[in-house]
Design an enzyme around this catalytic site. Structure first.
Site, PDB file in Angstrom:
ATOM      1  N   CYS A   2       0.837  -1.200   0.000  1.00 44.27           N
ATOM      2  CA  CYS A   2       0.000   0.000   0.000  1.00 44.27           C
ATOM      3  C   CYS A   2       0.876   1.256   0.000  1.00 44.27           C
ATOM      4  CB  CYS A   2      -0.959   0.081   1.183  1.00 44.27           C
ATOM      5  SG  CYS A   2      -2.078  -1.298   1.314  1.00 44.27           S
ATOM      6  N   ARG A  27       3.993  -0.175  -4.849  1.00 39.19           N
ATOM      7  CA  ARG A  27       3.760  -0.732  -3.516  1.00 39.19           C
ATOM      8  C   ARG A  27       2.487  -1.566  -3.433  1.00 39.19           C
ATOM      9  NH1 ARG A  27       6.928   1.798   0.284  1.00 39.19           N
ATOM     10  NH2 ARG A  27       5.594   0.987   1.906  1.00 39.19           N
ATOM     11  N   TRP A  73      -2.559  -2.788  -1.661  1.00 32.82           N
ATOM     12  CA  TRP A  73      -2.238  -4.201  -1.811  1.00 32.82           C
ATOM     13  C   TRP A  73      -3.105  -4.908  -0.778  1.00 32.82           C
ATOM     14  CZ3 TRP A  73      -0.218  -8.207   1.196  1.00 32.82           C
ATOM     15  CH2 TRP A  73       0.215  -9.340   0.486  1.00 32.82           C
ATOM     16  N   ASN A  99      -1.847   1.757   5.640  1.00 36.93           N
ATOM     17  CA  ASN A  99      -0.941   0.728   5.133  1.00 36.93           C
ATOM     18  C   ASN A  99      -0.573  -0.146   6.315  1.00 36.93           C
ATOM     19  OD1 ASN A  99       1.136  -0.784   4.020  1.00 36.93           O
ATOM     20  ND2 ASN A  99       2.649   0.858   4.202  1.00 36.93           N
ATOM     21  N   GLY A 100      -0.971  -1.404   6.303  1.00 33.60           N
ATOM     22  CA  GLY A 100      -0.639  -2.288   7.422  1.00 33.60           C
ATOM     23  C   GLY A 100      -1.786  -3.212   7.741  1.00 33.60           C
ATOM     24  N   GLU A 485      17.514 -17.764  -7.419  1.00 35.53           N
ATOM     25  CA  GLU A 485      17.147 -16.402  -7.802  1.00 35.53           C
ATOM     26  C   GLU A 485      16.604 -16.365  -9.239  1.00 35.53           C
ATOM     27  OE1 GLU A 485      16.498 -13.761  -6.438  1.00 35.53           O
ATOM     28  OE2 GLU A 485      16.747 -12.173  -7.893  1.00 35.53           O
ATOM     29  N   LYS A 489      12.888 -15.108 -10.287  1.00 30.89           N
ATOM     30  CA  LYS A 489      12.636 -14.047 -11.273  1.00 30.89           C
ATOM     31  C   LYS A 489      11.621 -14.527 -12.291  1.00 30.89           C
ATOM     32  CE  LYS A 489      13.729 -11.366  -9.621  1.00 30.89           C
ATOM     33  NZ  LYS A 489      14.421 -11.210  -8.378  1.00 30.89           N
ATOM     34  N   GLU A 492       7.965 -15.055 -10.701  1.00 32.87           N
ATOM     35  CA  GLU A 492       7.214 -13.889 -10.223  1.00 32.87           C
ATOM     36  C   GLU A 492       6.752 -12.962 -11.341  1.00 32.87           C
ATOM     37  OE1 GLU A 492       9.161 -11.187  -7.459  1.00 32.87           O
ATOM     38  OE2 GLU A 492      11.062 -11.424  -8.470  1.00 32.87           O
ATOM     39  N   HIS A 508      17.475 -36.672  -6.916  1.00 32.73           N
ATOM     40  CA  HIS A 508      16.735 -37.128  -5.734  1.00 32.73           C
ATOM     41  C   HIS A 508      15.249 -36.781  -5.831  1.00 32.73           C
ATOM     42  CE1 HIS A 508      20.448 -38.268  -3.752  1.00 32.73           C
ATOM     43  NE2 HIS A 508      20.959 -37.134  -4.216  1.00 32.73           N
ATOM     44  N   LYS A 607       6.011  -4.296  -3.978  1.00 30.81           N
ATOM     45  CA  LYS A 607       7.457  -4.122  -3.863  1.00 30.81           C
ATOM     46  C   LYS A 607       7.939  -4.282  -2.437  1.00 30.81           C
ATOM     47  CE  LYS A 607      11.519  -3.036  -5.426  1.00 30.81           C
ATOM     48  NZ  LYS A 607      12.203  -4.157  -6.096  1.00 30.81           N
TER      49      LYS A 607
HETATM   50  O1  M6R Z   1      12.978  -5.096   0.393  1.00 28.11           O
HETATM   51  P1  M6R Z   1      13.466  -6.465   0.692  1.00 28.11           P
HETATM   52  O2  M6R Z   1      14.777  -6.772   0.061  1.00 28.11           O
HETATM   53  O3  M6R Z   1      13.481  -6.759   2.168  1.00 28.11           O
HETATM   54  O4  M6R Z   1      12.369  -7.413   0.053  1.00 28.11           O
HETATM   55  C1  M6R Z   1      12.425  -8.800   0.192  1.00 28.11           C
HETATM   56  C2  M6R Z   1      11.506  -9.493  -0.787  1.00 28.11           C
HETATM   57  O5  M6R Z   1      10.177  -9.102  -0.570  1.00 28.11           O
HETATM   58  C3  M6R Z   1      11.876  -9.198  -2.243  1.00 28.11           C
HETATM   59  O6  M6R Z   1      13.201  -9.528  -2.508  1.00 28.11           O
HETATM   60  C4  M6R Z   1      10.959  -9.997  -3.195  1.00 28.11           C
HETATM   61  O7  M6R Z   1      11.202 -11.358  -3.073  1.00 28.11           O
HETATM   62  C5  M6R Z   1      11.133  -9.531  -4.653  1.00 28.11           C
HETATM   63  N1  M6R Z   1       9.866  -9.521  -5.314  1.00 28.11           N
HETATM   64  C6  M6R Z   1      12.017 -10.417  -5.437  1.00 28.11           C
HETATM   65  O8  M6R Z   1      12.155 -10.010  -6.758  1.00 28.11           O
END
Ligand code: M6R
Length: 612
Positions: A2, A27, A73, A99-100, A485, A489, A492, A508, A607
């Site tokens: 948010c 956000r 969000w 927000n929260g 990672e 990517k 997501e 395995h 984000k």
């Molecule tokens: O702001 P942060 O690095 O603490 O955020 C952690 C995760 O929320 C963030 O890395 C998330 O996994 C991203 N969408 C990855 O691309």
């Protein structure tokens, strides 16, 4: 999660708020809304992106110099028009954005319903706005005091902004766990979740601290109290955030811009911290605590998501170069499982945003138990940066794309520097190897530049595998977390199911999934395990899987086996993730674009995850 933006001053509020909402949309983008006061409060809100809100306010009279906006969000209640913020109290006088999460909203709601309050949405926020109304009415309070006293009854995380039609010359803001920053201009004030909606107007900001309530007045004055009603004085700080850095600069997406920025952002993470020719490297944050860090019995890294993957790579770095036992913890697990933490543990928190709720809670818990807490954070002045004893900013600049790219490589740069410095200080690596690693680290930006030049080739590979439903990413050693990672990517932003595995684990279980339709991305740039990775590729080929291999320039053995090969320049093994991750970011990006996905704002994500 948010985004919040509010304005009070002499200008028209709505253009500032609408522009601010666009900047904050990363956000959360489930719905957006705006309230403006002019004789009365006018509220408009709509499910979907800010664009949808823009459509419904077209032609409306939104004159007024006091107002706020919200981009959501969803946490409580699905994304729809009714659950969108702002929320209005039963009398219609008080509006609120939030927000929260209000954890005790159910019991508060039941009590309010007993008093005759009714609710139209499923949100915890509508409960809070009515609680404030009830407290104000029953105790005959000003809006600021009603907010403060109500928040003493609330359990949860929040950044809120409140407007009361009965006191339209002020805006009230408050914070606990979720971020809130106040911009201080000439006869005007702003509140926002981060500084991006503010920088166009002022570089002076005040960070609202935990459990503080701020009152902004239309003459440009403000006052801050804590929940006990004690006056607090927060310093005005200057932020160094340029408007250009939060715009796309001609790129189709923020994610693409951020991928292409990496030669610069990696260099920025090292700036003033390394000089290979003179044979030195230093991190200001470490220097002050060097003795304690050197004597640490154990390093614990804690983070979430992509930052957690950086932490996994750091485990290899610290154990290999500095010979300090290192553990990596998901912040969400670490904070709750009553871990054994000793005063000579060195805890490193990694976070791009510096606001991730679980990471913040994890370090607060470890700090209470006496450990030294170090933050590796991108956003200057963020909650995690302020909660740590010491730390190093990664200086990657604003990362707007929801998928983290440049923050990951900048985190790795700082972590590599830390491990190299610590290894040398502890006498675990020779001066020769120390210099070699520094020289190599300095050469990384130019090598990343070379990888970016093969974009067309990666785009071609993307076009060949874009229709897959599942994929595997395999790597060994330093490249195992890179496999995780790469998979994150892809899933997501393209919604293709992707899993990362240590290459040897494939047999395995995951090997059962492999058939002629399954793309398997193998990160094979390690010198140390090269032959073993070649064997893993043979095993995949025997099951007809499609191999996309990331190899070092000049490779021949894997080229002969793989369906597609992406070459990256050679480097020292500990630094190899800085290069091998780049093609994986590009591959995910192109596949997502080809599948018509919203790359910068993938579905269901936000984000900055400021709720548990
Ligand atoms: O702001 P942060 O690095 O603490 O955020 C952690 C995760 O929320 C963030 O890395 C998330 O996994 C991203 N969408 C990855 O691309």
């Amino acid at each position: 999660m948010c985004g919040i933006v509010a304005y009070i001053g002499e200008r028209q509020a709505s253009p500032i708020i609408m522009e601010g909402l666009k900047r904050l949309e990363y956000r959360g983008y489930d719905s957006a809304g705006i309230s403006i006061y002019h004789d009365k409060i006018k509220t408009f809100k709509k499910q979907g992106k800010v664009l949808e809100l823009e459509k419904i306010i077209e032609g409306e009279d939104l004159q007024g110099t006091v107002g706020f906006g919200h981009t959501r969000w969803a946490t409580h209640g699905p994304p729809n028009d009714v659950n969108a913020h702002p929320h209005t109290s039963n009398s219609g006088d008080i509006v609120l954005i939030h927000n929260g999460i209000i954890e005790n909203y159910a019991s508060l709601k039941a009590a309010l319903m007993d008093l005759g309050y009714s609710f139209t949405s499923e949100t915890d926020t509508e409960v809070l706005v009515n609680l404030i109304e009830e407290v104000q009415k029953s105790r005959n309070l000003t809006i600021g005091e009603a907010v403060r006293q109500s928040l003493n009854m609330v359990v949860g995380a929040y950044a809120i902004v409140v407007i009361d039609a009965k006191e339209p010359d002020k805006i009230i803001g408050a914070k606990n766990s979720s971020p809130l920053v106040c911009g201080v201009g000439e006869n005007e004030l702003f509140l926002a979740s981060d500084a991006t909606p503010i920088v166009k107007y002022t570089d002076k900001v005040i960070y609202i601290k935990e459990d503080e309530v701020i009152t902004l007045c239309d003459d440009g004055t403000y006052s801050i109290v804590n929940l006990e009603n004690e006056v607090t004085e927060n310093p005005i700080e200057h932020i160094d955030l340029k408007l250009e850095s939060i715009e796309k600069a001609g790129f189709e997406h923020f994610m693409l811009k951020e991928i292409y920025q990496q030669p610069i952002t990696i260099a920025e993470s090292m700036r003033g911290r390394i000089n290979a020719a003179e044979g030195w490297a230093k991190l200001g944050g470490m220097a002050e605590y060097m003795n304690r860090i050197k004597q640490a019995d154990r390093i614990i890294l804690t983070a979430c998501g992509t930052s957690w993957h950086s932490a996994l790579i750091a485990e290899y770095l610290f154990e290999e170069l500095a010979r300090i036992p290192t553990e990596v913890e998901y912040a969400s697990e670490f904070r709750y499982r009553n871990p054994i933490i000793k005063t000579n543990d060195f805890i490193i928190a990694l976070s791009q945003s510096g606001e991730t709720a679980d990471t913040l809670a994890a370090i607060k818990m470890a700090k209470d138990r006496g450990a030294l807490i170090y933050g590796i954070v991108n956003v200057v002045g963020s909650s995690i940066a302020r909660e740590t004893h010491a730390g190093s900013y990664i200086h990657a600049g604003p990362e707007i794309g929801v998928a983290s790219t440049k923050a990951f490589t900048s985190q790795l740069t700082v972590l590599s520097l830390m491990a190299i410095i610590l290894g040398y200080e502890k006498g675990m690596i020779s001066q020769g190897y120390y210099r070699q690693l520094l020289t190599e680290l300095e050469s990384i930006p130019a090598k990343v530049e070379r990888i970016l030049k093969v974009d067309d080739h990666i785009k071609y590979i993307a076009s060949e595998i874009k229709d897959a439903n599942n994929s595997l990413y395999l790597g060994r050693g330093y490249n195992f977390p890179v496999a995780l990672e790469g998979a994150l990517k892809l899933k997501e932003i393209s919604y293709i199911h992707a899993e990362g595995y240590p290459a040897a684990e494939m047999k395995h279980g995951p090997i059962a999934l492999i058939d002629m339709h399954m793309p398997i991305v193998v990160i094979a740039t390690n010198k140390r395990y090269y032959d073993k990775v070649v064997s893993n590729i043979e095993e995949v080929k025997a099951r007809k899987g499609i191999i996309i291999a990331v190899v070092t320039e000049g490779d021949t053995a894997i080229k002969a086996l793989a369906d597609f090969v992406i070459e990256v320049p050679t480097t020292e093994d500990p630094l190899s993730p800085l290069l091998s991750v780049i093609p994986l970011q590009m591959l995910a990006y192109h596949i997502a674009v080809m599948r018509d996905c919203n790359v910068d704002q993938p579905r269901n994500l936000a984000k900055s995850v400021t709720v548990e």
